[in-house]
Design a protein around this motif. Structure first.
Motif, PDB file in Angstrom:
ATOM      1  N   ALA A   1      42.540 -16.409  68.146  1.00 29.06           N
ATOM      2  CA  ALA A   1      42.462 -16.994  69.485  1.00 29.06           C
ATOM      3  C   ALA A   1      43.740 -16.738  70.269  1.00 29.06           C
ATOM      4  N   VAL A   2      44.890 -16.880  69.622  1.00 25.87           N
ATOM      5  CA  VAL A   2      46.171 -16.621  70.288  1.00 25.87           C
ATOM      6  C   VAL A   2      46.256 -15.159  70.722  1.00 25.87           C
ATOM      7  N   ALA A   3      45.822 -14.236  69.844  1.00 27.38           N
ATOM      8  CA  ALA A   3      45.846 -12.814  70.192  1.00 27.38           C
ATOM      9  C   ALA A   3      44.924 -12.522  71.370  1.00 27.38           C
ATOM     10  N   ALA A   4      43.712 -13.114  71.360  1.00 22.74           N
ATOM     11  CA  ALA A   4      42.764 -12.888  72.453  1.00 22.74           C
ATOM     12  C   ALA A   4      43.314 -13.417  73.774  1.00 22.74           C
ATOM     13  N   PHE A   5      43.934 -14.569  73.753  1.00 20.90           N
ATOM     14  CA  PHE A   5      44.507 -15.137  74.971  1.00 20.90           C
ATOM     15  C   PHE A   5      45.692 -14.310  75.458  1.00 20.90           C
ATOM     16  N   THR A   6      46.443 -13.721  74.540  1.00 20.49           N
ATOM     17  CA  THR A   6      47.572 -12.879  74.938  1.00 20.49           C
ATOM     18  C   THR A   6      47.093 -11.633  75.670  1.00 20.49           C
ATOM     19  N   VAL A   7      46.027 -11.021  75.165  1.00 23.24           N
ATOM     20  CA  VAL A   7      45.442  -9.867  75.861  1.00 23.24           C
ATOM     21  C   VAL A   7      44.885 -10.308  77.219  1.00 23.24           C
ATOM     22  N   LEU A   8      44.290 -11.494  77.262  1.00 25.42           N
ATOM     23  CA  LEU A   8      43.791 -12.032  78.529  1.00 25.42           C
ATOM     24  C   LEU A   8      44.924 -12.185  79.530  1.00 25.42           C
ATOM     25  N   TYR A   9      46.087 -12.637  79.063  1.00 26.77           N
ATOM     26  CA  TYR A   9      47.253 -12.771  79.946  1.00 26.77           C
ATOM     27  C   TYR A   9      47.630 -11.409  80.539  1.00 26.77           C
ATOM     28  N   ALA A  10      47.680 -10.384  79.680  1.00 27.73           N
ATOM     29  CA  ALA A  10      48.033  -9.045  80.169  1.00 27.73           C
ATOM     30  C   ALA A  10      47.024  -8.562  81.209  1.00 27.73           C
ATOM     31  N   TYR A  11      45.747  -8.817  80.971  1.00 29.19           N
ATOM     32  CA  TYR A  11      44.706  -8.420  81.923  1.00 29.19           C
ATOM     33  C   TYR A  11      44.873  -9.157  83.254  1.00 29.19           C
ATOM     34  N   LEU A  12      45.074 -10.458  83.192  1.00 27.64           N
ATOM     35  CA  LEU A  12      45.239 -11.239  84.417  1.00 27.64           C
ATOM     36  C   LEU A  12      46.482 -10.813  85.188  1.00 27.64           C
ATOM     37  N   MET A  13      47.536 -10.441  84.466  1.00 26.03           N
ATOM     38  CA  MET A  13      48.740  -9.964  85.138  1.00 26.03           C
ATOM     39  C   MET A  13      48.455  -8.692  85.926  1.00 26.03           C
ATOM     40  N   LEU A  14      47.750  -7.747  85.318  1.00 26.55           N
ATOM     41  CA  LEU A  14      47.443  -6.506  86.024  1.00 26.55           C
ATOM     42  C   LEU A  14      46.585  -6.773  87.262  1.00 26.55           C
ATOM     43  N   VAL A  15      45.605  -7.674  87.116  1.00 24.50           N
ATOM     44  CA  VAL A  15      44.747  -8.002  88.259  1.00 24.50           C
ATOM     45  C   VAL A  15      45.562  -8.657  89.370  1.00 24.50           C
ATOM     46  N   ARG A  16      46.399  -9.620  88.994  1.00 24.39           N
ATOM     47  CA  ARG A  16      47.193 -10.328  90.025  1.00 24.39           C
ATOM     48  C   ARG A  16      48.193  -9.403  90.702  1.00 24.39           C
ATOM     49  N   LEU A  17      48.797  -8.496  89.957  1.00 25.53           N
ATOM     50  CA  LEU A  17      49.740  -7.557  90.560  1.00 25.53           C
ATOM     51  C   LEU A  17      49.015  -6.604  91.516  1.00 25.53           C
ATOM     52  N   ARG A  18      47.805  -6.199  91.170  1.00 26.73           N
ATOM     53  CA  ARG A  18      47.035  -5.339  92.066  1.00 26.73           C
ATOM     54  C   ARG A  18      46.698  -6.078  93.356  1.00 26.73           C
ATOM     55  N   VAL A  19      46.292  -7.348  93.223  1.00 27.29           N
ATOM     56  CA  VAL A  19      46.014  -8.153  94.413  1.00 27.29           C
ATOM     57  C   VAL A  19      47.285  -8.310  95.252  1.00 27.29           C
ATOM     58  N   GLY A  20      48.424  -8.497  94.580  1.00 28.25           N
ATOM     59  CA  GLY A  20      49.692  -8.614  95.300  1.00 28.25           C
ATOM     60  C   GLY A  20      50.027  -7.351  96.076  1.00 28.25           C
ATOM     61  N   ARG A  21      49.763  -6.193  95.470  1.00 28.50           N
ATOM     62  CA  ARG A  21      50.019  -4.934  96.183  1.00 28.50           C
ATOM     63  C   ARG A  21      49.098  -4.784  97.396  1.00 28.50           C
ATOM     64  N   LEU A  22      47.859  -5.236  97.255  1.00 29.05           N
ATOM     65  CA  LEU A  22      46.937  -5.186  98.401  1.00 29.05           C
ATOM     66  C   LEU A  22      47.417  -6.109  99.520  1.00 29.05           C
TER      67      LEU A  22
END
Length: 251
Positions: free
Chosen positions: A200-221
């Motif tokens: 569960a910790v590993a899955a949530f860590t990957v989720l964090y990385a995914y959310l970071m990429l999405v949020r950074l893309r939204v920030g660039r937009l």
């Protein structure tokens, strides 16, 4: 062409991380609901641990990134560090709130109440409020350099509460149970339960990385929208403004 290739690579990484996060969360749900046994004392309510603990871990991870990027920004004045700190703080605030809500749901059948001013609960609530304050500070000044500088200082100071939260159950008398699994030492739960928790910790860590990429893309937009709005007023192309902001130190 180079910028286009970087965008394609980023979107590809975002897709891969999204798929990995989804698969990890599904596997974690199966393990926690169907494979891991119920706790001998608490029964099925203990299964909240498999979301509660990873949420707490993501809060620590997120605010650790805020701390590191805030330091990096104050040293280099590069806007990319401020951008990452901002995104990580938003994610951390969400998972801290989720951690508190799940802890309250877990506490009701175990302690008989949703909330008590226990050291762990109190320090976690303070941590949440400090990062709400961090995001509020980002809305105060109109000057981007001043906003980034103030936010960086708050992000560094707020991180002091993270080790306090972690050590609260060991340094003070607390209703909250101590660490279930230590990095160096024995586990207090069955191996299958520990394996489920680590998954569960590993899955949530990957989720964090995914959310970071999405949020950074939204920030660039968002930044592009601002640059395109300013472009006609100052007579410079939006791409030039964005490139200048990315390359030059701010402040």
């Amino acid at each position: 062409m180079q910028r286009m290739a970087a965008k394609i690579a980023t979107r590809r990484a975002e897709t891969v991380l999204g798929l990995l996060a989804g698969a990890g969360l599904v596997a974690s749900a199966i393990m926690s609901l169907a494979v891991a046994p119920p706790d001998a004392t608490q029964g099925n309510v203990q299964r909240l641990m498999y979301v509660h603990v990873p949420s707490a871990w993501l809060a620590y991870l997120s605010f650790g990134v805020v701390f590191a990027c805030s330091l990096a920004y104050l040293v280099t004045k590069r806007i990319r560090y401020d951008r990452v700190a901002h995104a990580s703080a938003e994610i951390g605030m969400v998972f801290t709130a989720l951690c508190i809500v799940l802890g309250s749901l877990w506490g009701k059948p175990v302690w008989g109440t949703y909330w008590t001013w226990d050291p762990r609960l109190t320090t976690t609530a303070i941590m949440l409020l400090m990062y709400v304050g961090y995001l509020a500070v980002r809305r105060l000044p109109d000057n981007p350099a001043r906003r980034a500088r103030w936010a960086a200082v708050v992000g560094i100071v707020a991180f002091a509460d993270v080790p306090i939260v972690q050590l609260s159950v060991e340094r003070w008398r607390s209703l909250h149970q101590g660490p279930t699994v230590r990095l160096l030492g024995s586990s207090t739960i069955a191996p299958i339960m520990a394996a489920t928790l680590f998954l569960a910790v590993a899955a949530f860590t990957v989720l964090y990385a995914y959310l970071m990429l999405v949020r950074l893309r939204v920030g660039r937009l968002e930044e592009r929208a601002v640059a395109e709005a300013l472009s006609p007023r100052i007579g410079r192309p939006a791409d030039e403004l964005l490139a200048e902001q990315e390359a030059a130190p701010v402040g």
